[in-house]
Design a protein around this motif. Structure first.
Motif, PDB file in Angstrom:
ATOM      1  N   LYS A 457      36.171 125.856  14.833  1.00  0.00           N
ATOM      2  CA  LYS A 457      35.042 124.699  14.766  1.00  0.00           C
ATOM      3  C   LYS A 457      35.360 123.701  16.049  1.00  0.00           C
ATOM      4  N   LEU A 458      36.134 124.052  16.850  1.00  0.00           N
ATOM      5  CA  LEU A 458      36.453 123.046  17.969  1.00  0.00           C
ATOM      6  C   LEU A 458      35.375 122.492  18.472  1.00  0.00           C
ATOM      7  N   PRO A 459      35.406 120.970  18.535  1.00  0.00           N
ATOM      8  CA  PRO A 459      34.103 120.398  19.023  1.00  0.00           C
ATOM      9  C   PRO A 459      34.099 120.465  20.349  1.00  0.00           C
ATOM     10  N   PHE A 460      32.866 120.909  21.075  1.00  0.00           N
ATOM     11  CA  PHE A 460      32.556 120.879  22.197  1.00  0.00           C
ATOM     12  C   PHE A 460      31.485 120.037  22.750  1.00  0.00           C
ATOM     13  N   LEU A 461      31.704 118.968  23.716  1.00  0.00           N
ATOM     14  CA  LEU A 461      30.767 117.811  23.887  1.00  0.00           C
ATOM     15  C   LEU A 461      30.398 118.164  25.457  1.00  0.00           C
ATOM     16  N   VAL A 462      29.155 118.333  25.841  1.00  0.00           N
ATOM     17  CA  VAL A 462      28.566 118.779  27.102  1.00  0.00           C
ATOM     18  C   VAL A 462      27.767 117.459  27.645  1.00  0.00           C
ATOM     19  N   VAL A 463      28.059 117.502  29.083  1.00  0.00           N
ATOM     20  CA  VAL A 463      27.452 116.525  29.719  1.00  0.00           C
ATOM     21  C   VAL A 463      26.370 117.299  30.316  1.00  0.00           C
ATOM     22  N   GLN A 464      25.001 116.785  30.141  1.00  0.00           N
ATOM     23  CA  GLN A 464      23.853 117.425  30.791  1.00  0.00           C
ATOM     24  C   GLN A 464      23.674 116.999  32.081  1.00  0.00           C
ATOM     25  N   ARG A 521      28.497 107.786  26.697  1.00  0.00           N
ATOM     26  CA  ARG A 521      27.568 108.502  25.685  1.00  0.00           C
ATOM     27  C   ARG A 521      28.398 109.653  25.225  1.00  0.00           C
ATOM     28  N   LEU A 522      29.416 110.243  25.820  1.00  0.00           N
ATOM     29  CA  LEU A 522      30.247 111.445  25.322  1.00  0.00           C
ATOM     30  C   LEU A 522      30.968 110.814  24.111  1.00  0.00           C
ATOM     31  N   SER A 523      31.205 109.348  24.172  1.00  0.00           N
ATOM     32  CA  SER A 523      32.185 108.715  23.005  1.00  0.00           C
ATOM     33  C   SER A 523      31.266 108.586  22.064  1.00  0.00           C
TER      34      SER A 523
END
Length: 641
Positions: A457-464, A521-523
C-alpha cells in the motif's frame, strides 16, 4: 623478500575486507522511517559477528558467506538525534540520526530541478532555510543495465540551510516545508530523479517484460558493449562538431566581443526572437549578437545581467569581459558580475550563441535586462547580429541513460532495504510521444516499487503535467492532454494521489518556476491520503460521470469542496463537445449546484466532452472554492454503452 610482500598483501587484503562497510544511505545525519521496522545493513568478512548498539539496546547478526548482514530495528517514534554504534572487526559510530518520514522523490527534470534554479524567485525562503529536521539524500545520476546495484557511488544526508538547500529539489523541499510545518515531524527526502527520463527507465528488468518492445531494447544494452560503442560515437560526433564550430567561427578569430569592434555592417533583429524568423534564416552554428547601451555613473559593486533563456548555448561579454556561460537551453540566464566592468556612458554587450539544431535565438516572453541595485535597464529591442560559423545540424544523441531499466538498476534498486513513507513522482513530459501506454507503464511501475519495498500500500503521489507550449484558439488533439488523462486514470490504483498543476505552467518554459504550489498541492494529497486528514479538501474538481439530456451533457464531479466556481467570476471556459463523429467545438458551460451543464446549439446529439484539452489550455477556469483547479479530462458516452 617476495614471500614477505605476498604475506603483507594478504594481511592487508584481510584487514580491508574485515572492515564493516555501510551503504551510503546508512550514514551520519540519516533520517529513518518512524513507526515501522527498519533495516540496517551492510558488508563485512564472511561469518563475521556484527553488533549494533542503539538507544540502550543491543542487536546482533552474523554475515553470510558473501559477507552481507542485516539487522532489523523495532519501530521507533519520531524524534532524535540519536547515535548508533556498529561493532565487528572494526567499529563505526553514526551520529545525528533522526526518526521521521522518508519520501522518495523521483521522475525527471521538474522533480530534479534544484532550489538554485529558483533562487531569484524564492530569495526569502532560501534565506530562512535553516532546519535540521528537513534533510535530503541526493542520489547520483547514474544508469546501469547488467544488474541491480546494491549501493550508490556517492551521496550523503544533508540538513537544510541557506547554502545546502540550493541543491535540494525545489518541489520536494516545498513539500517537506508544508508537511513539517503541519506535523513537526523530521522529513527525509531521497532525491532520485533524472532530467528527460521516460517511465520505462525506472522499471525493473522483470517488470518491463510486460512491454516486449522495451524489454527487447533493454536486452541490447544488458552486456554493456553497445552502451560503450554508442557513448564513444556520440562523444566523438559532438566533439568534432563543436571543434569545427569553434575553429571556423569568425567571431572568435576577429574578436567580436571587443567593444571597439566595428559592427556597422551587421544586420539587426528584435530580441527576444529567433534568427530563423529574420533575414539570416534557419541556419545552425554560431551567431553573435551585440547591443550598445548607455548608463549614468555606476554606484553599485555588483551588476546582474538577465538574458531570459537562449537556444542553445551562450557565452556573454560585457565591455569585452567574459561574465558567464550556459551550455544548454533550459536554465535561465542570470549572470552576476563586478560592476567595475561598466562605465558611465556607452557600454557594449556581446553574446555568442551556439545553436546545434532547430531554431536558435532568445526565447520569447522572458526578462532581458541589466539590474544595478534598484535600477533596471530593459535590453529588449533592436540588437545587431552576424553569422560566425554555419554548420550542419548536430546529429541527435542516443541518450543511453534513458533506456529501459537502467535508472531503476542504478538509482532505485539500492534503496529497497530503506523503509520509506511514500513516493512523490513528477514525470511525463518525456512520455508524451506515446500517451496511450502511460497508464499501463505507471501501473507496472507502482506495483514494481511496492513489491521492491515490500509495501503493498505504499503511497504514490503524482504531479500531473502543467500547461506548456503555444495556446490554441480552436479545439485540437494534444498528446500532453492525453497524457494528463492517463495520469488522472492512475487514481484508479489504490493509495495514489494526483496534484493538478494545469494552472502553474509557462507557455515558453518546460521548467516553470512556480515549484511552491506544486509542493503544496502534493502536501495536500499527503495530508489527506497518507496522514489521515479525511475532511481536508486536497484536490480540485475531478470528473466523475455524465449523462445526456437532449442536446446537453450534465457533468458531475468529486472533490467539489465548498462548491464549484469559474475563476475570476467569468463564464466557464475550456469545455468542448462533439457528436459521435469526434469533431469537437467549444461548448457553453454553466454551474448548476454541484454539476456542470455543457452544450452547443450546433451539436444536437452530444456524446463526447473534453475539458482543458490542449497542450496549454490557458482559458480553462473551473475550480472549487478552495482555489484548486479541476483536472483536465475527456469522456465518451458511446464507449460506455
Amino acid at each position: 623478500m617476495k614471500k614477505i610482500i605476498l604475506l603483507l598483501t594478504i594481511l592487508l587484503s584481510f584487514a580491508v575486507n574485515a572492515q564493516i562497510k555501510l551503504p551510503r544511505l546508512i550514514s551520519d545525519g540519516m533520517i529513518l522511517q518512524r513507526d515501522t521496522k527498519v533495516k540496517i545493513w551492510g558488508w563485512a568478512s564472511p561469518k563475521e559477528k556484527i553488533q549494533l548498539d542503539f538507544n540502550h539496546k543491543t542487536y546482533k547478526a552474523e554475515t553470510n558467506a558473501e559477507g552481507k548482514w542485516t539487522i532489523v530495528l523495532p519501530s521507533q517514534k519520531a524524534g532524535g538525534p540519536y547515535e548508533m554504534t556498529l561493532k565487528g572487526n572494526s567499529t563505526i559510530v553514526l551520529k545525528n540520526i533522526l526518526f521521521g518520514d522518508v519520501w522518495v522523490c523521483s521522475g525527471q527534470s521538474n522533480m530534479e530541478l534544484p532550489m538554485d534554479r529558483l533562487k531569484d524567485k524564492y530569495k526569502e525562503v532560501i534565506a530562512k532555510a535553516e532546519n535540521p529536521n528537513i534533510r535530503q539524500f541526493l542520489v547520483p545520476d547514474q544508469y546501469y543495465f547488467t544488474n541491480e546495484k546494491e549501493d550508490f557511488t556517492s551521496g550523503e544526508w544533508v540538513s537544510a540551510n541557506p547554502v545546502s538547500v540550493l541543491q535540494f529539489s525545489g518541489v520536494a523541499y516545498f513539500f517537506a516545508l508544508e508537511i513539517y510545518e503541519k506535523y513537526k515531524i523530521p522529513i527525509g527526502l531521497i532525491n532520485s530523479a533524472l532530467g528527460g527520463s521516460p517511465a520505462e527507465s525506472w522499471i525493473s528488468e522483470k517488470s518491463v517484460k510486460k512491454f516486449p518492445d522495451y524489454y527487447q531494447e533493454y536486452l541490447k544494452y544488458k552486456d554493456g558493449k553497445l552502451e560503450v560503442q554508442i557513448d564513444q560515437n556520440d562523444k566523438k560526433v559532438s566533439n568534432d562538431w563543436y571543434k569545427l564550430a569553434n575553429n571556423t567561427d569568425l567571431g572568435l578569430k576577429n574578436n567580436w566581443s571587443n567593444p571597439e569592434f566595428n559592427d556597422i555592417n551587421w544586420k539587426t533583429m528584435n530580441v527576444p526572437g529567433y534568427w530563423a524568423d529574420n533575414q539570416l534564416g534557419n541556419v545552425n552554428g554560431v551567431v553573435w549578437f551585440r547591443k550598445e547601451f548607455s548608463i549614468p555613473k555606476v554606484k553599485e559593486n555588483t551588476a546582474k545581467l538577465i538574458l531570459g533563456r537562449i537556444v542553445d548555448a551562450d557565452s556573454v561579454y560585457v565591455n569585452g569581459q567574459f561574465v558567464g556561460t550556459t551550455s544548454y537551453q533550459y536554465p535561465p540566464r542570470i549572470y552576476s558580475f563586478n560592476a567595475n566592468i561598466l562605465k558611465e556612458g556607452k557600454n557594449e554587450i556581446a553574446v555568442r550563441i551556439i545553436n546545434n539544431s532547430g531554431k536558435g535565438g532568445f526565447v520569447l516572453d522572458k526578462p532581458y535586462e541589466l539590474v544595478l541595485g534598484k535600477d533596471t535597464l530593459d535590453l529588449k529591442g533592436s540588437w545587431k547580429y552576424e553569422l560566425g560559423a554555419k554548420m550542419l545540424p548536430l546529429p541527435g544523441q542516443t541518450f543511453v541513460r534513458w533506456k529501459p531499466v537502467g535508472l531503476y538498476n542504478a538509482m532505485i534498486a539500492p534503496l529497497k532495504n530503506y523503509s520509506i513513507k511514500g513516493v512523490l513522482w513528477y514525470q511525463g513530459e518525456s512520455s508524451t510521444k506515446k500517451p496511450s501506454e502511460y497508464f499501463s507503464l505507471m501501473e507496472t511501475l507502482i506495483t514494481n516499487w511496492r513489491t521492491q519495498w515490500q509495501q503493498p500500500k505504499l503511497p504514490f503521489l503524482v504531479v500531473q503535467l502543467t500547461n506548456f507550449m503555444d495556446p490554441k484558439t480552436e479545439p485540437v488533439e494534444s498528446n500532453w492532454a492525453a497524457l494528463r488523462q492517463q495520469q488522472l486514470n492512475t487514481l484508479a490504483i489504490p493509495n495514489t494521489g494526483l496534484a493538478v498543476t494545469i494552472d502553474l505552467g509557462e507557455w515558453n518554459d518546460i521548467h516553470p518556476l512556480n515549484k511552491y504550489d506544486v509542493g503544496k498541492r502534493l502536501s495536500l494529497q499527503a495530508r489527506k491520503k497518507v496522514y489521515g486528514e479525511k475532511d481536508l479538501v486536497a484536490s480540485g474538481p475531478l470528473f466523475k460521470a455524465m449523462e445526456q439530456k437532449g442536446n446537453k451533457l450534465i457533468l458531475s464531479f468529486t472533490d467539489t469542496g465548498s462548491g464549484l466556481l469559474a475563476k475570476d467570476n467569468t463564464s466557464l471556459k475550456g469545455f468542448a463537445i462533439a457528436n459521435n463523429d469526434g469533431k469537437f467545438v467549444w461548448a457553453n458551460a454553466t454551474i448548476e449546484g454541484d454539476k456542470i451543464v455543457v452544450w452547443n446549439d450546433t451539436i444536437s446529439n452530444p456524446s463526447k466532452v473534453r475539458y482543458a484539452w490542449a497542450d496549454n489550455p490557458v482559458e480553462a477556469n473551473l475550480y472549487n472554492k478552495e482555489n484548486l483547479p479541476a483536472s483536465p479530462f475527456e469522456s465518451d458516452l458511446s464507449k460506455k454503452k
